[in-house]
Motif scaffolding. Sequence first.
Motif, short mmCIF file in Angstrom:
data_model
loop_
_atom_site.label_atom_id
_atom_site.label_comp_id
_atom_site.label_asym_id
_atom_site.label_seq_id
_atom_site.Cartn_x
_atom_site.Cartn_y
_atom_site.Cartn_z
N ILE A 21 38.93 33.30 47.66
CA ILE A 21 39.66 32.66 48.75
C ILE A 21 41.15 32.57 48.42
CG2 ILE A 21 39.98 30.46 49.98
CD1 ILE A 21 36.93 30.05 49.70
N ASP A 22 41.47 32.31 47.15
CA ASP A 22 42.86 32.23 46.71
C ASP A 22 43.54 33.59 46.64
OD1 ASP A 22 42.86 29.52 46.54
OD2 ASP A 22 42.69 29.40 44.37
N GLY A 23 42.79 34.65 46.90
CA GLY A 23 43.38 35.99 46.90
C GLY A 23 43.56 36.60 45.53
N ILE A 24 42.87 36.05 44.53
CA ILE A 24 42.97 36.58 43.17
C ILE A 24 41.83 37.57 42.95
CG2 ILE A 24 42.93 35.99 40.72
CD1 ILE A 24 44.07 33.27 41.48
N VAL A 25 42.16 38.79 42.59
CA VAL A 25 41.17 39.84 42.43
C VAL A 25 40.47 39.69 41.07
CG1 VAL A 25 40.78 42.33 42.37
CG2 VAL A 25 42.56 41.38 43.86
N PRO A 26 39.14 39.63 41.04
CA PRO A 26 38.43 39.52 39.76
C PRO A 26 38.66 40.76 38.89
CG PRO A 26 36.98 39.07 41.62
CD PRO A 26 38.23 39.64 42.19
N ASP A 27 38.58 40.57 37.58
CA ASP A 27 38.72 41.69 36.66
C ASP A 27 37.47 41.80 35.79
OD1 ASP A 27 38.96 39.53 35.00
OD2 ASP A 27 40.97 39.99 34.29
N LYS A 28 37.53 42.62 34.77
CA LYS A 28 36.37 42.84 33.91
C LYS A 28 35.90 41.56 33.24
CE LYS A 28 37.26 47.71 32.86
NZ LYS A 28 37.39 48.73 31.80
N VAL A 29 36.86 40.73 32.82
CA VAL A 29 36.52 39.49 32.13
C VAL A 29 35.77 38.55 33.07
CG1 VAL A 29 37.46 37.50 30.90
CG2 VAL A 29 38.53 39.74 30.65
N THR A 30 36.16 38.54 34.34
CA THR A 30 35.47 37.69 35.33
C THR A 30 34.00 38.03 35.40
OG1 THR A 30 37.53 37.80 36.62
CG2 THR A 30 35.62 36.80 37.67
N PHE A 31 33.69 39.33 35.47
CA PHE A 31 32.29 39.73 35.63
C PHE A 31 31.50 39.58 34.34
CE2 PHE A 31 34.10 41.74 39.40
CZ PHE A 31 33.16 41.37 40.35
N VAL A 32 32.15 39.68 33.20
CA VAL A 32 31.45 39.37 31.94
C VAL A 32 31.02 37.91 31.96
CG1 VAL A 32 31.72 39.06 29.45
CG2 VAL A 32 32.55 41.14 30.54
N ALA A 33 31.91 37.03 32.41
CA ALA A 33 31.59 35.59 32.48
C ALA A 33 30.46 35.34 33.47
CB ALA A 33 32.83 34.81 32.88
N LEU A 34 30.50 36.00 34.63
CA LEU A 34 29.47 35.80 35.65
C LEU A 34 28.12 36.33 35.17
CD1 LEU A 34 31.54 36.75 38.82
CD2 LEU A 34 30.60 34.49 38.31
N LEU A 35 28.11 37.53 34.58
CA LEU A 35 26.85 38.12 34.10
C LEU A 35 26.26 37.30 32.96
CD1 LEU A 35 27.85 41.91 34.17
CD2 LEU A 35 26.26 40.74 35.71
N SER A 36 27.12 36.81 32.08
CA SER A 36 26.64 35.96 31.00
C SER A 36 26.04 34.67 31.54
CB SER A 36 27.81 35.65 30.05
OG SER A 36 27.40 34.80 29.02
N CYS A 37 26.69 34.13 32.56
CA CYS A 37 26.19 32.91 33.22
C CYS A 37 24.79 33.15 33.80
CB CYS A 37 27.17 32.49 34.31
SG CYS A 37 26.67 31.05 35.24
N CYS A 38 24.63 34.27 34.50
CA CYS A 38 23.32 34.61 35.08
C CYS A 38 22.28 34.83 33.99
CB CYS A 38 23.44 35.86 35.95
SG CYS A 38 24.46 35.64 37.42
N SER A 39 22.70 35.43 32.87
CA SER A 39 21.78 35.68 31.77
C SER A 39 21.26 34.37 31.19
CB SER A 39 22.50 36.50 30.69
OG SER A 39 21.67 36.68 29.57
N HIS A 40 22.16 33.41 30.95
CA HIS A 40 21.74 32.13 30.39
C HIS A 40 20.85 31.35 31.34
CE1 HIS A 40 25.13 32.85 27.57
NE2 HIS A 40 24.38 32.15 26.74
N ALA A 41 21.09 31.54 32.65
CA ALA A 41 20.31 30.80 33.66
C ALA A 41 19.05 31.55 34.08
CB ALA A 41 21.19 30.52 34.88
N GLY A 42 18.87 32.79 33.62
CA GLY A 42 17.69 33.57 33.99
C GLY A 42 17.72 34.08 35.42
N LEU A 43 18.91 34.23 36.00
CA LEU A 43 19.04 34.66 37.39
C LEU A 43 19.23 36.18 37.43
CD1 LEU A 43 21.49 31.84 38.56
CD2 LEU A 43 19.00 31.93 38.87
#
Length: 700
Positions: free
Chosen positions: A551-573
Amino acid sequence: MLALSSAAKRRFSLRRRRPPTAFPAKPPRRGCSGRSTREAAAASPAVSHSSLLLRLQSGPALAEVERLHAALLVGGHRGSTVLAAQLVRAYARLGDAGLGHALRVFDGMPRRNSFAWNAVIKGLVDAGRFSEALERYWDMVRDGSVAADRFTYPPVLKACAALGAVEQGRKVRENMEANFSQGIVAPNVFVQCALVDMFSKCGCLDEARSVFESMGVRDLASWTSIIGGTVHGGDWLDVMNLLNQMRSAGFQADSVIFATVIPACGRMKELRTGMALHGCSVRCGVSDDICVSNALVDMYCKCASLDMAASLFSSMDYKDVVSWSTIIAGYSQNGMYHVSVNLVTEMIASGVKPNSTTLASVLPSLSELKLLRHGKEIHCFSLRNGLEHSEFLMSALVEFYGGQGFIREAEIAFEFTSKKDLVVWNSMVGGYAVNEDSESALHALRALQTVGLRPDHVTVVSVLPLCNQHSRFLQGKEIHAYAIRHNISAVCSVSNALIDMYCKCGCLEIARGIFRLMKERDKVTYNTLISSFGKHGHEDQAFLLFDLMKIDGIVPDKVTFVALLSCCSHAGLIDKGLWFYDSMLKDYNISPDKEHYSCIVDLYSRSGKLDEAWSFIADLEKVPEIDVLGCLLSACREHNRMDIAELVAKMIFEQNPNDPGYHILLSNMYANAGMWSDVTRIRTSIEEKSLKKRTGNSLI
């Protein structure tokens, strides 16, 4: 006998050299040139008043001015205020060589006109002696015999701008407006332009804009001043509006305006606007100006358009040291370190001598390439060529040695820096911080305050990562309080460092509070929070932050998706993680790295879906790195999947057959499964290859 002695003493006292004055009560024995006034008079006949005036106005060299000075003294013109004022100006125009003479003549004048005052003030400003220039101006105001005129104010305001003395500048403005209202001085475009320039350079853009808007007549210099001030203020839209207004007023941008605005395009990453200005400079016929060309190279480098920068640089007929320094820094900033280093060699071969900026620009490349010897050679070159007085270069050297882990060499470079400004101190503090020497870093932080310097946002950002542990948490809170008191907590990099510190210390609510107060956020802000919330099991909050990031117009980068994927991994999603992975590939066109592959393998492995994890690895275009395979091998051990483990181990051993760690891991897995023949085979292979696992060391 006594009378003879007295006569001898009188003769001796008459022969003694008297201190030079401008207009003494009696004619001096010697002139400024070292010859007696009689010798000077004999060398040239008496000169008329008008002839002296013309010759002093012609801008003669120092020796000629001294001869004219002597002729003035012996020619009976000592009482002429006009000639004395012209003599002051003639000396002052010679810079450091004549400024001392100008001041002595001025101080010896019984009456001073505005011309003499203006000559002294301008001479001091031209020589960079701004504080003295302001003192002379206030002496002039207190003297009251003559009023400041339109030639007085521009150099005085220039001195205020150079010193950042905005309060003095405001007082000068009050005097100026009082003279305007009394009719002593008429409003003048040059004076008003100098006022705009002073306020702009002091960061008072509202006052600069007010003066600019009140100007009845505006010239190109006034437009240049307000545009330059707005560029430094960072208001990019206002810069563009002013450029359009200037063109509408019938003025065409010159090389100074282009050289001012184009680098700002680079800082703002406005490549399209920069290219448009490039085209305008070509149409205006100033693109070949060396300052404009250098600004364009800088802009293209900062916008990561190195092909354009290199093409423009190659097409330049004349390249000065700024041109070379700019392209060298550009390649270094864009990670092309070898090219940056090679360009220094080309520069020297072309006959251009590197300066302190050039050397400081190439040092980061040498640091990244681990070329310590080359860095020392640059250090020696700087010493041989007298460049060790440059704070910019010495700061880069301290940072270079610190980044290489040679903290003692960094300390030596720091100690031998003659003038240690805040930038040099920040490099030393940063060197300690990079080497995780928290005690020395905090000691240096206290030391720089002891010498009267105030830590800025760079200092704070360097030190805060050292406070990410509970043992240093109290110091981190103290630094946070300091940042609030000195109005630097709102700087984006400082807020990011504070968020990181509080998150790593488990204070997520404080980190969230800092995030809410931030007026400016960037990728680092969101990446830090998303990663931290994911690690602490708050995956819903992490996903909300990702939505807010978009919403703030900031484009995600590689680090963003590492954080998101790691989050999903820890949560089992699993499904959510795969959705993020697909979005990264399709929506953002980001090529995955080993960290992303490891997250996907871990995502499957934590849920026991090792077949899917193996299929994911097998479907990759190229064999993933050992770290990814090792992640799956460890999962196979936990779930006792020897079939997949053998396939993964085969791929690992093909990449690195001499890694003892994975051999031992596979051997232990065979042992747990009771496959003793395979255990013997692996152990025999280890002995044949003479593989040894490094023994661990304990700090206790």
